[in-house]
Motif scaffolding. Structure first.
Motif, PDB file in Angstrom:
ATOM      1  N   LYS A  60       0.815  -1.216   0.000  1.00 12.49           N
ATOM      2  CA  LYS A  60       0.000   0.000   0.000  1.00 12.49           C
ATOM      3  C   LYS A  60       0.853   1.272   0.000  1.00 12.49           C
ATOM      4  O   LYS A  60       0.340   2.361  -0.272  1.00 12.49           O
ATOM      5  CB  LYS A  60      -0.957   0.004   1.186  1.00 12.49           C
ATOM      6  CG  LYS A  60      -0.284  -0.023   2.552  1.00 12.49           C
ATOM      7  CD  LYS A  60      -1.327  -0.088   3.654  1.00 12.49           C
ATOM      8  CE  LYS A  60      -0.666  -0.128   5.046  1.00 12.49           C
ATOM      9  NZ  LYS A  60      -1.686  -0.212   6.125  1.00 12.49           N
ATOM     10  N   LYS A  61       2.139   1.133   0.308  1.00 10.66           N
ATOM     11  CA  LYS A  61       3.029   2.295   0.323  1.00 10.66           C
ATOM     12  C   LYS A  61       4.068   2.241  -0.796  1.00 10.66           C
ATOM     13  O   LYS A  61       5.022   3.011  -0.794  1.00 10.66           O
ATOM     14  CB  LYS A  61       3.749   2.375   1.670  1.00 10.66           C
ATOM     15  CG  LYS A  61       2.841   2.585   2.871  1.00 10.66           C
ATOM     16  CD  LYS A  61       3.644   2.679   4.162  1.00 10.66           C
ATOM     17  CE  LYS A  61       2.744   2.900   5.367  1.00 10.66           C
ATOM     18  NZ  LYS A  61       3.539   2.968   6.626  1.00 10.66           N
ATOM     19  N   LEU A  62       3.860   1.339  -1.750  1.00 12.49           N
ATOM     20  CA  LEU A  62       4.873   1.093  -2.773  1.00 12.49           C
ATOM     21  C   LEU A  62       5.217   2.337  -3.583  1.00 12.49           C
ATOM     22  O   LEU A  62       6.369   2.781  -3.603  1.00 12.49           O
ATOM     23  CB  LEU A  62       4.401  -0.028  -3.710  1.00 12.49           C
ATOM     24  CG  LEU A  62       5.311  -0.351  -4.901  1.00 12.49           C
ATOM     25  CD1 LEU A  62       6.717  -0.687  -4.454  1.00 12.49           C
ATOM     26  CD2 LEU A  62       4.721  -1.496  -5.714  1.00 12.49           C
TER      27      LEU A  62
ATOM     28  N   LEU B 195       8.781   4.597  -3.280  1.00 18.18           N
ATOM     29  CA  LEU B 195       9.710   4.721  -4.401  1.00 18.18           C
ATOM     30  C   LEU B 195       9.856   6.178  -4.844  1.00 18.18           C
ATOM     31  O   LEU B 195      10.953   6.613  -5.221  1.00 18.18           O
ATOM     32  CB  LEU B 195       9.248   3.848  -5.570  1.00 18.18           C
ATOM     33  CG  LEU B 195       9.278   2.327  -5.328  1.00 18.18           C
ATOM     34  CD1 LEU B 195       8.753   1.586  -6.555  1.00 18.18           C
ATOM     35  CD2 LEU B 195      10.679   1.859  -4.981  1.00 18.18           C
ATOM     36  N   LEU B 196       8.751   6.932  -4.788  1.00 12.98           N
ATOM     37  CA  LEU B 196       8.806   8.339  -5.218  1.00 12.98           C
ATOM     38  C   LEU B 196       9.633   9.203  -4.267  1.00 12.98           C
ATOM     39  O   LEU B 196      10.051  10.297  -4.639  1.00 12.98           O
ATOM     40  CB  LEU B 196       7.388   8.901  -5.347  1.00 12.98           C
ATOM     41  CG  LEU B 196       6.613   8.448  -6.590  1.00 12.98           C
ATOM     42  CD1 LEU B 196       5.173   8.929  -6.521  1.00 12.98           C
ATOM     43  CD2 LEU B 196       7.286   8.970  -7.871  1.00 12.98           C
TER      44      LEU B 196
ATOM     45  N   ILE C 277       5.406   0.497 -14.338  1.00 10.02           N
ATOM     46  CA  ILE C 277       4.680  -0.494 -13.538  1.00 10.02           C
ATOM     47  C   ILE C 277       4.560  -0.087 -12.072  1.00 10.02           C
ATOM     48  O   ILE C 277       3.762  -0.664 -11.330  1.00 10.02           O
ATOM     49  CB  ILE C 277       5.326  -1.889 -13.628  1.00 10.02           C
ATOM     50  CG1 ILE C 277       6.767  -1.850 -13.124  1.00 10.02           C
ATOM     51  CG2 ILE C 277       5.264  -2.430 -15.037  1.00 10.02           C
ATOM     52  CD1 ILE C 277       7.383  -3.231 -12.971  1.00 10.02           C
ATOM     53  N   TYR C 278       5.332   0.922 -11.656  1.00 15.24           N
ATOM     54  CA  TYR C 278       5.253   1.398 -10.271  1.00 15.24           C
ATOM     55  C   TYR C 278       4.679   2.816 -10.198  1.00 15.24           C
ATOM     56  O   TYR C 278       4.862   3.517  -9.211  1.00 15.24           O
ATOM     57  CB  TYR C 278       6.627   1.348  -9.613  1.00 15.24           C
ATOM     58  CG  TYR C 278       7.227  -0.038  -9.636  1.00 15.24           C
ATOM     59  CD1 TYR C 278       6.562  -1.125  -9.062  1.00 15.24           C
ATOM     60  CD2 TYR C 278       8.449  -0.278 -10.256  1.00 15.24           C
ATOM     61  CE1 TYR C 278       7.088  -2.402  -9.111  1.00 15.24           C
ATOM     62  CE2 TYR C 278       8.998  -1.562 -10.304  1.00 15.24           C
ATOM     63  CZ  TYR C 278       8.306  -2.610  -9.731  1.00 15.24           C
ATOM     64  OH  TYR C 278       8.839  -3.884  -9.793  1.00 15.24           O
ATOM     65  N   GLY C 279       3.995   3.233 -11.273  1.00 14.08           N
ATOM     66  CA  GLY C 279       3.342   4.535 -11.273  1.00 14.08           C
ATOM     67  C   GLY C 279       4.146   5.640 -11.917  1.00 14.08           C
ATOM     68  O   GLY C 279       3.736   6.802 -11.895  1.00 14.08           O
ATOM     69  N   GLY C 280       5.300   5.296 -12.511  1.00 13.43           N
ATOM     70  CA  GLY C 280       6.138   6.296 -13.158  1.00 13.43           C
ATOM     71  C   GLY C 280       5.864   6.413 -14.638  1.00 13.43           C
ATOM     72  O   GLY C 280       4.804   6.018 -15.136  1.00 13.43           O
ATOM     73  N   LYS C 281       6.857   6.944 -15.365  1.00  8.22           N
ATOM     74  CA  LYS C 281       6.644   7.248 -16.785  1.00  8.22           C
ATOM     75  C   LYS C 281       7.613   6.546 -17.725  1.00  8.22           C
ATOM     76  O   LYS C 281       7.534   6.752 -18.940  1.00  8.22           O
ATOM     77  CB  LYS C 281       6.730   8.760 -16.988  1.00  8.22           C
ATOM     78  CG  LYS C 281       5.649   9.538 -16.236  1.00  8.22           C
ATOM     79  CD  LYS C 281       5.714  11.018 -16.535  1.00  8.22           C
ATOM     80  CE  LYS C 281       4.575  11.770 -15.826  1.00  8.22           C
ATOM     81  NZ  LYS C 281       4.599  13.234 -16.108  1.00  8.22           N
TER      82      LYS C 281
END
Length: 272
Positions: A241-243, A247-248, A259-263
């Protein structure tokens, strides 16, 4: 991993050279012209010169390595010149026998490359390249442990070649999603760990372990005692839930894999 000591029967000789090196380096602190060692302490600079004198007396090919490599081995052994020298000489011996041509050819590791289990893309906020490994894509190598070890060396060398000038470390994301006992390869994991700790010291900046299932933790308990204390400090287990938020904190969205919410799309290590 256990501390590497000088070869049996060579301690007194090493001690004598140690004392001689101290005399030769007394009052001399040499800094590379490119300023690469500017972040070194005075103690490190002195011990770099001391260690170089020692290892070159034992192996002339040591002259080919730069001071940054010498410093990495020193830092891995808490600036203990004798222990760092023994570790470095062991590395040089391993390198000569395991990678005699100087690099690993993709043809030597075709099976591991076909699994497409390691990807690279982007830099973290400190400028360190990012590598992503998918544990569920790894299976024991039918060609034996040495073939997998060569794959690990291939990946590390590729990663190092992507490092910006002045950078020595990388960041790794180990994604354990979908991992099962079919992927369990303790000998392979320990082999990779040995290569990283013994032959590429001070290269790992941080390791994020994500999507770790309960089953994996049983294997982790077997591996954990073999991880040295310096490496343990760099390992972070990330809650699902904090992935993205975790990472950000270290990786800008523009550099984070999609795949981890980036670009950024991931690129297989062999294509990087």
């Amino acid at each position: 991993m256990e501390t590497v000591n000088p070869e049996p029967g060579r301690n007194s000789a090493l001690d004598s050279k140690h004392e001689l090196a101290k005399e030769e380096t007394k009052g001399k602190i040499l800094v590379q012209d490119d300023g690469a060692l500017n972040d070194s302490t005075e103690a490190e600079l002195t011990k770099i010169n001391l260690m170089r004198t020692l290892v070159e007396s034992r192996g002339p090919s040591s002259k080919e390595v730069d001071d940054l490599m010498i410093r990495r081995f020193l830092r891995a052994r808490d600036l203990d010149v004798d222990k760092a020298s023994a570790m470095f000489l062991k590395y040089m011996k391993w390198r000569k026998s395991f990678v005699p041509s100087g690099s690993v050819s993709p043809s030597e590791i075709a099976d591991d490359l076909a699994q497409e289990k390691i990807y690279v893309q982007g830099l973290d906020k400190k400028g360190r390249p990012i590598i992503v490994a998918f544990a569920a894509k790894h299976f024991q190598n039918k060609n034996g442990l040495d073939a997998f070890k060569r794959y690990v060396v291939f990946a590390l060398e590729k990663l190092i070649s992507r490092m910006p000038p002045g950078e020595e470390k990388f960041v790794s994301i180990a994604d354990i999603k979908g991992w099962g006992y079919a992927n369990s390869d303790i000998r392979g994991y320990l082999g990779a760990l040995t290569i990283l700790q013994d032959y590429y010291p001070e290269r790992l900046g941080k390791l994020f372990i994500v999507h770790a299932p309960y089953m994996f933790m049983k294997v982790w308990k077997i591996i954990y005692p073999f991880i040295d204390d310096n490496t343990k400090k760099k390992i972070v287990f990330v809650e699902n839930k904090k992935l993205e938020a975790t990472l950000l904190e270290e990786i800008d969205e523009s550099q984070l894999p999609e795949i981890y919410g980036g670009k950024l799309p991931l690129v297989p290590i062999q294509d990087s």
